[in-house]
Design a protein around this motif. Sequence first.
Motif, PDB file in Angstrom:
ATOM      1  N   ALA A  43      -3.586   4.702 -12.633  1.00 13.96           N
ATOM      2  CA  ALA A  43      -2.471   5.920 -12.277  1.00 13.96           C
ATOM      3  C   ALA A  43      -2.519   6.495 -10.477  1.00 13.96           C
ATOM      4  CB  ALA A  43      -2.183   6.894 -13.187  1.00 13.96           C
ATOM      5  N   GLN A  44      -4.385   6.790 -10.724  1.00 14.38           N
ATOM      6  CA  GLN A  44      -4.622   7.103  -9.092  1.00 14.38           C
ATOM      7  C   GLN A  44      -4.551   6.096  -8.321  1.00 14.38           C
ATOM      8  OE1 GLN A  44      -8.170   9.585  -9.423  1.00 14.38           O
ATOM      9  NE2 GLN A  44      -8.763   8.565  -7.713  1.00 14.38           N
ATOM     10  N   TRP A  45      -4.781   4.647  -8.650  1.00 13.86           N
ATOM     11  CA  TRP A  45      -4.924   3.477  -7.424  1.00 13.86           C
ATOM     12  C   TRP A  45      -3.564   3.299  -7.213  1.00 13.86           C
ATOM     13  CZ3 TRP A  45      -9.286   4.050  -5.567  1.00 13.86           C
ATOM     14  CH2 TRP A  45     -10.562   3.791  -6.685  1.00 13.86           C
ATOM     15  N   MET A  46      -2.810   3.379  -8.684  1.00 10.75           N
ATOM     16  CA  MET A  46      -1.217   2.963  -7.966  1.00 10.75           C
ATOM     17  C   MET A  46      -0.434   4.097  -6.693  1.00 10.75           C
ATOM     18  SD  MET A  46      -0.230   0.445 -10.569  1.00 10.75           S
ATOM     19  CE  MET A  46      -0.494   1.737 -12.205  1.00 10.75           C
ATOM     20  N   ARG A  47      -1.315   4.601  -6.656  1.00 12.89           N
ATOM     21  CA  ARG A  47       0.156   6.316  -6.361  1.00 12.89           C
ATOM     22  C   ARG A  47      -0.488   6.284  -4.721  1.00 12.89           C
ATOM     23  NH1 ARG A  47      -2.902  10.946  -8.786  1.00 12.89           N
ATOM     24  NH2 ARG A  47      -1.569  10.433 -10.647  1.00 12.89           N
ATOM     25  N   GLN A  48      -1.327   6.047  -4.219  1.00 10.55           N
ATOM     26  CA  GLN A  48      -1.087   6.057  -2.664  1.00 10.55           C
ATOM     27  C   GLN A  48      -1.953   4.248  -2.062  1.00 10.55           C
ATOM     28  OE1 GLN A  48      -3.753   9.882  -2.613  1.00 10.55           O
ATOM     29  NE2 GLN A  48      -5.356   9.151  -3.416  1.00 10.55           N
ATOM     30  N   ILE A  49      -1.338   4.087  -1.357  1.00 14.95           N
ATOM     31  CA  ILE A  49      -2.173   3.384  -0.782  1.00 14.95           C
ATOM     32  C   ILE A  49      -4.024   3.137  -0.348  1.00 14.95           C
ATOM     33  CG2 ILE A  49      -2.993   2.289   2.104  1.00 14.95           C
ATOM     34  CD1 ILE A  49      -0.109   3.120   2.230  1.00 14.95           C
ATOM     35  N   VAL A  50      -4.767   2.459  -1.321  1.00 16.42           N
ATOM     36  CA  VAL A  50      -6.263   2.026  -0.975  1.00 16.42           C
ATOM     37  C   VAL A  50      -7.030   1.714   0.364  1.00 16.42           C
ATOM     38  CG1 VAL A  50      -8.125   1.771  -2.609  1.00 16.42           C
ATOM     39  CG2 VAL A  50      -6.105   2.025  -3.723  1.00 16.42           C
ATOM     40  N   SER A  51      -7.624   2.937   0.549  1.00 14.92           N
ATOM     41  CA  SER A  51      -8.631   1.889   2.647  1.00 14.92           C
ATOM     42  C   SER A  51      -9.510   2.517   2.079  1.00 14.92           C
ATOM     43  CB  SER A  51      -8.118   3.478   2.995  1.00 14.92           C
ATOM     44  OG  SER A  51      -8.392   3.175   4.506  1.00 14.92           O
ATOM     45  N   PHE A  52     -10.361   1.248   2.329  1.00 10.29           N
ATOM     46  CA  PHE A  52     -11.590   0.984   2.561  1.00 10.29           C
ATOM     47  C   PHE A  52     -12.642   1.654   4.031  1.00 10.29           C
ATOM     48  CE2 PHE A  52     -10.775  -1.485  -1.295  1.00 10.29           C
ATOM     49  CZ  PHE A  52     -12.268  -1.006  -1.902  1.00 10.29           C
ATOM     50  N   ASP A  53     -12.078   2.791   4.003  1.00 14.27           N
ATOM     51  CA  ASP A  53     -12.440   3.204   5.740  1.00 14.27           C
ATOM     52  C   ASP A  53     -14.050   3.663   5.537  1.00 14.27           C
ATOM     53  OD1 ASP A  53     -11.925   5.524   4.221  1.00 14.27           O
ATOM     54  OD2 ASP A  53     -11.272   6.478   5.451  1.00 14.27           O
ATOM     55  N   LEU A  71      -6.702  -5.292  22.499  1.00 12.43           N
ATOM     56  CA  LEU A  71      -5.847  -4.923  21.139  1.00 12.43           C
ATOM     57  C   LEU A  71      -6.629  -4.073  21.101  1.00 12.43           C
ATOM     58  CD1 LEU A  71      -3.682  -5.316  19.496  1.00 12.43           C
ATOM     59  CD2 LEU A  71      -4.840  -8.155  18.253  1.00 12.43           C
ATOM     60  N   LYS A  72      -8.288  -4.293  20.648  1.00 12.68           N
ATOM     61  CA  LYS A  72      -8.458  -3.232  19.661  1.00 12.68           C
ATOM     62  C   LYS A  72      -8.378  -1.770  20.137  1.00 12.68           C
ATOM     63  CE  LYS A  72     -11.280  -5.481  16.681  1.00 12.68           C
ATOM     64  NZ  LYS A  72     -12.761  -5.469  15.216  1.00 12.68           N
ATOM     65  N   ILE A  73      -8.445  -1.862  21.225  1.00  9.29           N
ATOM     66  CA  ILE A  73      -8.298  -0.563  21.824  1.00  9.29           C
ATOM     67  C   ILE A  73      -6.905   0.415  22.374  1.00  9.29           C
ATOM     68  CG2 ILE A  73      -8.075   0.813  24.360  1.00  9.29           C
ATOM     69  CD1 ILE A  73     -10.567  -0.687  24.794  1.00  9.29           C
ATOM     70  N   ALA A  74      -6.269  -1.210  22.296  1.00  7.88           N
ATOM     71  CA  ALA A  74      -4.495  -0.326  22.135  1.00  7.88           C
ATOM     72  C   ALA A  74      -3.814  -0.491  21.198  1.00  7.88           C
ATOM     73  CB  ALA A  74      -3.499  -1.744  22.429  1.00  7.88           C
ATOM     74  N   SER A  75      -4.602  -0.208  19.624  1.00 10.33           N
ATOM     75  CA  SER A  75      -4.313  -0.544  18.532  1.00 10.33           C
ATOM     76  C   SER A  75      -4.899   0.894  17.625  1.00 10.33           C
ATOM     77  CB  SER A  75      -3.501  -1.630  18.094  1.00 10.33           C
ATOM     78  OG  SER A  75      -5.162  -2.541  17.861  1.00 10.33           O
ATOM     79  N   ASN A  76      -6.199   0.838  18.211  1.00 13.35           N
ATOM     80  CA  ASN A  76      -6.844   2.070  16.998  1.00 13.35           C
ATOM     81  C   ASN A  76      -6.758   3.326  17.474  1.00 13.35           C
ATOM     82  OD1 ASN A  76      -9.262   3.127  15.884  1.00 13.35           O
ATOM     83  ND2 ASN A  76     -10.899   1.721  16.542  1.00 13.35           N
ATOM     84  N   ARG A 104     -21.298  -0.584  11.392  1.00 14.63           N
ATOM     85  CA  ARG A 104     -19.576  -0.337  12.392  1.00 14.63           C
ATOM     86  C   ARG A 104     -18.677  -0.456  11.061  1.00 14.63           C
ATOM     87  NH1 ARG A 104     -19.986  -1.172  18.180  1.00 14.63           N
ATOM     88  NH2 ARG A 104     -17.866  -0.029  18.147  1.00 14.63           N
ATOM     89  N   ARG A 105     -17.221   0.860  11.392  1.00 10.39           N
ATOM     90  CA  ARG A 105     -16.658   0.383  11.008  1.00 10.39           C
ATOM     91  C   ARG A 105     -15.704  -0.942  11.446  1.00 10.39           C
ATOM     92  NH1 ARG A 105     -17.013   6.183  10.578  1.00 10.39           N
ATOM     93  NH2 ARG A 105     -17.671   7.007   8.264  1.00 10.39           N
ATOM     94  N   MET A 106     -14.665  -1.028  10.197  1.00 10.85           N
ATOM     95  CA  MET A 106     -14.184  -2.007  10.410  1.00 10.85           C
ATOM     96  C   MET A 106     -12.805  -1.852  10.897  1.00 10.85           C
ATOM     97  SD  MET A 106     -13.914  -5.007   7.078  1.00 10.85           S
ATOM     98  CE  MET A 106     -12.942  -5.691   7.033  1.00 10.85           C
ATOM     99  N   PHE A 107     -11.622  -2.703  11.780  1.00 12.45           N
ATOM    100  CA  PHE A 107     -10.679  -2.030  12.344  1.00 12.45           C
ATOM    101  C   PHE A 107     -10.054  -3.696  12.409  1.00 12.45           C
ATOM    102  CE2 PHE A 107      -7.193  -1.467  15.306  1.00 12.45           C
ATOM    103  CZ  PHE A 107      -6.940  -0.520  14.919  1.00 12.45           C
ATOM    104  N   PRO A 108      -9.025  -3.879  11.986  1.00 12.87           N
ATOM    105  CA  PRO A 108      -7.954  -2.670  11.614  1.00 12.87           C
ATOM    106  C   PRO A 108      -8.538  -2.343  10.103  1.00 12.87           C
ATOM    107  CG  PRO A 108      -7.140  -4.859  12.022  1.00 12.87           C
ATOM    108  CD  PRO A 108      -8.389  -4.774  11.989  1.00 12.87           C
ATOM    109  N   THR A 109      -8.883  -0.783   9.504  1.00 10.28           N
ATOM    110  CA  THR A 109      -8.893  -1.161   8.233  1.00 10.28           C
ATOM    111  C   THR A 109      -8.165  -1.873   7.372  1.00 10.28           C
ATOM    112  OG1 THR A 109      -9.640   1.194   9.218  1.00 10.28           O
ATOM    113  CG2 THR A 109      -9.525   0.687   7.087  1.00 10.28           C
ATOM    114  N   PHE A 110      -9.692  -2.072   6.188  1.00 14.98           N
ATOM    115  CA  PHE A 110      -9.217  -2.900   5.296  1.00 14.98           C
ATOM    116  C   PHE A 110      -8.503  -1.904   3.948  1.00 14.98           C
ATOM    117  CE2 PHE A 110      -8.406  -5.067   0.695  1.00 14.98           C
ATOM    118  CZ  PHE A 110      -8.384  -6.361   1.375  1.00 14.98           C
TER     119      PHE A 110
END
Length: 257
Positions: free
Chosen positions: A159-169, A239-244, A70-76
């Motif tokens: 520069a690439q890492w800092m340019r945007q949010i890093v998501s471990f989705d 909460l998972k259902i409401a926020s995912n 399973r993937r994590m939620f919230p996503t890190f």
Amino acid sequence: GWAGEGPGAGGKNRHVCHAAARLEMGSLWEEFNRLGTEMIVTKAGRWEPQWPGGLQRLRGTPFTPPSLCRRMFPTFQVKLSGLDPLADYVLLMDFIPLDDKRYRWGWGNGGRGPDLGELSPSLPCRYAFHSSSWLAAGRAEPAAPGRVHFHPDSPAKGAQWMRQIVSFDKLKLTNNLLDDNGHIILNSMHRYQPRFHVVFVDPRRDSERFAHQNFKSFSFPETQFMAVTAYQNHRITQLKIASNPFAKGFRDGDPEP
């Protein structure tokens, strides 16, 4: 806010010593943490092949079932700063046990179990509870095989890492000890702390000599969670259902996003 490494951050390479990470969706993580975050580590028993003609069509036909994960939620997700824009970095995560216990979910004293507050104080652990809660149920199981998850964009320039949010989705959790897909293996009913690591790709030929200087680690206490095979706390489910945003299909029936 922005987080730096804890004790032991001294002596780091100049390419990582100023690195800082800010946890995204911090308020949502805090909300889950107040309830006691749970993460599903397997989806066993919920998959059925959907071929025309049903299972009869599968006789003699080799197939590979989907991995039980399973993937994590919230996503890190983190926002980085303080990296060298021109240097190369690898980003990765691992998960460490928070204690040496395994747990079970208790439902008060309404005939569903003993009042642990009345157990003999001579027992190794003594717990009291007045409502549904996690209870220590014994020693932890042997640690699952240690694995790390590399961000798929690694390596990349600072520069690439800092340019945007890093998501471990893409990170997935499982309790399948035989998993051969590289997913993170965890023991269910155990508590874990995710850790995030920034590793400088040192171009020196003898870079292994400086490995301990070339990384910086971050831990966010609000991301701690209990690994489970099914949600135990109904408030976590709600909460998972409401926020995912991907749980729309579950809001009318399926209790496990």
